[in-house]
Design a protein around this motif. Structure first.
Motif, short mmCIF file in Angstrom:
data_model
loop_
_atom_site.label_atom_id
_atom_site.label_comp_id
_atom_site.label_asym_id
_atom_site.label_seq_id
_atom_site.Cartn_x
_atom_site.Cartn_y
_atom_site.Cartn_z
N LYS A 199 77.44 -14.91 9.09
CA LYS A 199 77.93 -14.88 10.47
C LYS A 199 79.45 -14.89 10.51
CE LYS A 199 73.90 -17.16 12.53
NZ LYS A 199 73.41 -18.39 13.21
N GLN A 200 80.07 -15.73 9.65
CA GLN A 200 81.53 -15.79 9.63
C GLN A 200 82.12 -14.44 9.19
OE1 GLN A 200 83.46 -18.43 10.69
NE2 GLN A 200 85.08 -16.88 10.52
N LYS A 201 81.53 -13.85 8.16
CA LYS A 201 82.01 -12.55 7.70
C LYS A 201 81.81 -11.49 8.79
CE LYS A 201 81.55 -13.11 2.71
NZ LYS A 201 82.94 -12.74 2.39
N GLN A 202 80.69 -11.57 9.47
CA GLN A 202 80.44 -10.62 10.56
C GLN A 202 81.46 -10.79 11.68
OE1 GLN A 202 76.72 -11.17 12.57
NE2 GLN A 202 76.74 -9.13 13.48
N GLU A 203 81.78 -12.05 12.04
CA GLU A 203 82.77 -12.28 13.09
C GLU A 203 84.14 -11.76 12.68
OE1 GLU A 203 82.68 -16.43 13.88
OE2 GLU A 203 80.69 -16.40 14.83
N ASP A 204 84.54 -12.03 11.43
CA ASP A 204 85.84 -11.53 10.95
C ASP A 204 85.85 -10.00 10.95
OD1 ASP A 204 86.53 -14.14 10.58
OD2 ASP A 204 86.16 -14.15 8.41
N GLU A 205 84.75 -9.41 10.52
CA GLU A 205 84.68 -7.96 10.47
C GLU A 205 84.73 -7.36 11.88
OE1 GLU A 205 84.23 -4.55 7.88
OE2 GLU A 205 84.73 -6.66 7.59
N MET A 206 83.99 -7.97 12.80
CA MET A 206 83.98 -7.46 14.18
C MET A 206 85.35 -7.63 14.82
SD MET A 206 81.04 -6.18 14.55
CE MET A 206 81.14 -5.85 16.29
N LYS A 207 86.02 -8.73 14.53
CA LYS A 207 87.37 -8.94 15.08
C LYS A 207 88.32 -7.85 14.58
CE LYS A 207 91.05 -12.40 15.30
NZ LYS A 207 91.48 -13.74 14.86
N ARG A 208 88.26 -7.54 13.30
CA ARG A 208 89.12 -6.52 12.73
C ARG A 208 88.83 -5.16 13.35
NH1 ARG A 208 88.31 -3.16 8.56
NH2 ARG A 208 86.35 -4.21 8.00
N MET A 209 87.56 -4.81 13.50
CA MET A 209 87.20 -3.50 14.06
C MET A 209 87.47 -3.45 15.56
SD MET A 209 83.83 -2.25 11.91
CE MET A 209 82.83 -3.70 12.23
N ASP A 210 87.32 -4.58 16.27
CA ASP A 210 87.65 -4.62 17.70
C ASP A 210 89.14 -4.38 17.91
OD1 ASP A 210 85.06 -4.99 18.47
OD2 ASP A 210 85.20 -7.18 18.62
N GLU A 211 89.97 -5.00 17.07
CA GLU A 211 91.42 -4.80 17.19
C GLU A 211 91.77 -3.33 16.96
OE1 GLU A 211 93.08 -7.45 14.38
OE2 GLU A 211 92.84 -9.25 15.65
N SER A 212 91.13 -2.70 15.98
CA SER A 212 91.37 -1.29 15.73
C SER A 212 90.94 -0.45 16.92
CB SER A 212 90.61 -0.85 14.48
OG SER A 212 90.71 0.54 14.28
N LEU A 213 89.79 -0.78 17.53
CA LEU A 213 89.30 -0.04 18.68
C LEU A 213 90.25 -0.19 19.87
CD1 LEU A 213 87.14 1.65 20.05
CD2 LEU A 213 85.89 -0.48 20.56
N ARG A 214 90.76 -1.40 20.08
CA ARG A 214 91.70 -1.61 21.20
C ARG A 214 92.98 -0.79 21.00
NH1 ARG A 214 89.76 -6.95 21.00
NH2 ARG A 214 91.47 -7.58 19.63
N ALA A 215 93.49 -0.72 19.76
CA ALA A 215 94.68 0.07 19.49
C ALA A 215 94.42 1.55 19.76
CB ALA A 215 95.13 -0.14 18.05
N VAL A 216 93.26 2.03 19.35
CA VAL A 216 92.91 3.44 19.58
C VAL A 216 92.79 3.71 21.07
CG1 VAL A 216 91.12 5.19 19.25
CG2 VAL A 216 91.81 3.74 17.33
N GLU A 217 92.12 2.80 21.78
CA GLU A 217 91.93 2.99 23.22
C GLU A 217 93.25 2.92 23.97
OE1 GLU A 217 89.08 0.01 24.17
OE2 GLU A 217 87.34 1.34 23.81
N THR A 218 94.22 2.08 23.52
CA THR A 218 95.54 1.99 24.16
C THR A 218 96.29 3.31 24.04
OG1 THR A 218 95.67 -0.38 23.75
CG2 THR A 218 97.74 0.77 24.16
#
Length: 479
Positions: A199-218
């Motif tokens: 779960k912790q690895k999944q949360e870290d992974e999702m956080k990293r990919m969410d940040e990338s998605l937000r940058a792309v969407e910006t």
């Protein structure tokens, strides 16, 4: 049996004697006339079924059939009494029985003693025979009483053993439940830990990919906004108005000046989290972790006391061939063969000419530690060895390359093993004096032998006997 039943059936239930002038009531029960009168005078009811009786006793008709049977039964009873009184007389000579024939074990009279039937028989007076028989029976009774006491002692001991067995079974059940509970707790705890790690690895992974998605969407949003503004300016057809509109919008001009393609600067973050071996070898790695909490473990034996054409490996776990010693002995055998044959041919030539066959090479070793008490378990990996003996001294499992046998004090007993295990387990119970053999590949029981008293202290036993030095080694499994 028929006479006793007849007398019982012809007995009045009031006076308990054979019927005298029997009468039968309306309910069917029969009594002596006098007995019926006595009972009905007190209460007009049947003494057996309590049904009301309306007829007086003196008016009840006699039962002639019962009367006839009762008189006959009374006569038979008298005859039996007479016979009982005559039982003290010899049935053949009607003389009083005064002797006891020891040979035939029966009472006799004086005439019987002199008859041909009892010729050369031994006799005693009744009183002497009585005393002798009583003495024998008293001795016999003492033996019976002694045996009863001994059997009672055995019964008490058996009950005690049953009680011990039940208690031991209960204790073992508790012990087994506790050990399985510990394993369950360990597995549950590790399951939670690995799940939390996932779960912790999944949360870290999702956080990293969410940040990338937000940058792309910006970037996407900014580019689309600029696209709209440029399109709106291009829609102005009048040249003066178009130039005026574009030059007066400083913000739009600044965004155009600062615009640069961003697609190559952005990237998609791929999923990369991993639990490493837990993804493919979860059970194996958890089993290895579980070995740390298992107590007791298999014995980590070390070998010593080596003899024959074998050596012990540096870490003391394996019994292997001593190739140097084997070559030296082979050279000596070659030299002897040359000398005896009178040839200077090569070793192979002598083999060919004299059908020389190298003798089997062999060696044995014992564990450096002895087993003196308690329970012990160890496993041995036989590898490619074709011929071996494993167990303890005088009690071992024997394999000759084709069949398995259990050796018990020099007596071999062939056994069948469905497959060909590579690992064998040995369980020595010093308390119960037993050695059990197991297929350690799947932990199935093979056989058990009972040890002779004073078989411990003892050591684990390892023995090689083969013609191929490349076979082996025998290795103790350490966990």
């Amino acid at each position: 049996m028929a006479s006793s039943l007849l007398v019982e059936d012809l007995t009045c239930s009031v006076c308990l004697s054979i019927f005298t002038d029997p009468v039968t009531l309306q309910c069917g029960h029969s009594f002596c006339r006098w007995c019926a009168g006595e009972v009905l005078a007190v209460q007009p009811r049947c003494p057996q079924c309590c049904q009301a009786v309306v007829t007086e006793a003196q008016d009840l008709p006699s039962s002639f059939i019962l009367k006839s049977l009762a008189e006959k039964a009374r006569g038979d009873w008298s005859l039996q009494t007479d016979r009982a009184q005559a039982a003290d007389l010899c049935p053949e000579h009607e003389e009083k029985l005064k002797l006891f024939c020891i040979t035939d074990q029966q009472l006799t009279c004086i005439i019987c003693r002199d008859s041909e039937k009892h010729e050369r028989h031994k006799f005693k007076p009744i009183k002497e025979a009585d005393a002798a028989l009583r003495k024998e029976l008293e001795t016999f009774l003492q033996n019976v009483s002694g045996d009863i006491s001994a059997v009672e002692g055995l019964a008490d001991r058996q009950r005690e053993e049953i009680s011990k067995s039940r208690k031991k079974s209960e204790n073992l059940m508790t012990q087994i439940s506790n050990q399985f509970r510990e394993m369950h707790q360990f597995l549950t705890r590790r399951e939670k830990q690995i799940e939390n790690e996932l779960k912790q690895k999944q949360e870290d992974e999702m956080k990293r990919m969410d940040e990338s998605l937000r940058a792309v969407e910006t970037v996407l949003c900014e580019n689309r906004e600029l696209q709209v503004k440029v399109n709106s300016a291009l829609e102005i057809k009048d040249s003066e108005s178009f130039l005026k509109s574009w030059t007066e919008d400083e913000n739009r001009k600044a965004k155009r000046a600062s615009f640069r393609p961003r697609a190559k600067e952005l990237r998609v973050e791929n999923t990369s989290f991993s639990l490493w071996p837990y993804e493919s070898h979860l059970q194996f790695f958890v089993w290895k972790e579980m070995l740390e909490i298992i107590q007791p473990r298999a014995e980590r034996l070390s070998l010593s006391n080596n003899s024959g054409q074998t050596v012990i490996s540096n870490i003391g776990r394996s019994l292997i061939w001593d190739h140097a010693k084997d070559r030296s002995e082979s050279a000596q055998r070659l030299q002897n063969a040359n000398y005896n044959a009178g040839y200077s041919n090569s070793y192979s030539s002598i083999n060919r000419q004299h059908n020389y066959v190298a003798p089997a090479i062999s060696g044995q070793a014992f564990s450096s530690s002895q087993f003196t008490s308690g329970q012990h378990y160890w496993e041995v990996d036989v590898g490619s060895a074709d011929c071996w003996k494993l167990g303890i001294n005088k009690y071992f499992l024997d394999y000759d390359g084709q069949r398995y046998a259990v050796c018990d004090q020099g007596r071999n007993r062939n056994i069948t093993i469905s497959n060909t295990p590579q690992k064998f387990g040995f369980y020595l119970n010093c308390s119960s004096q037993q050695l059990s053999f197991y297929d350690a590949d799947n932990m199935t029981h093979i056989d058990t032998v009972d040890l002779m008293p004073h078989s411990v202290p003892t050591s684990a036993y390892f023995h090689f006997q083969d013609r191929d030095a490349n076979h082996g080694p025998l290795t103790v499994c350490w966990y």
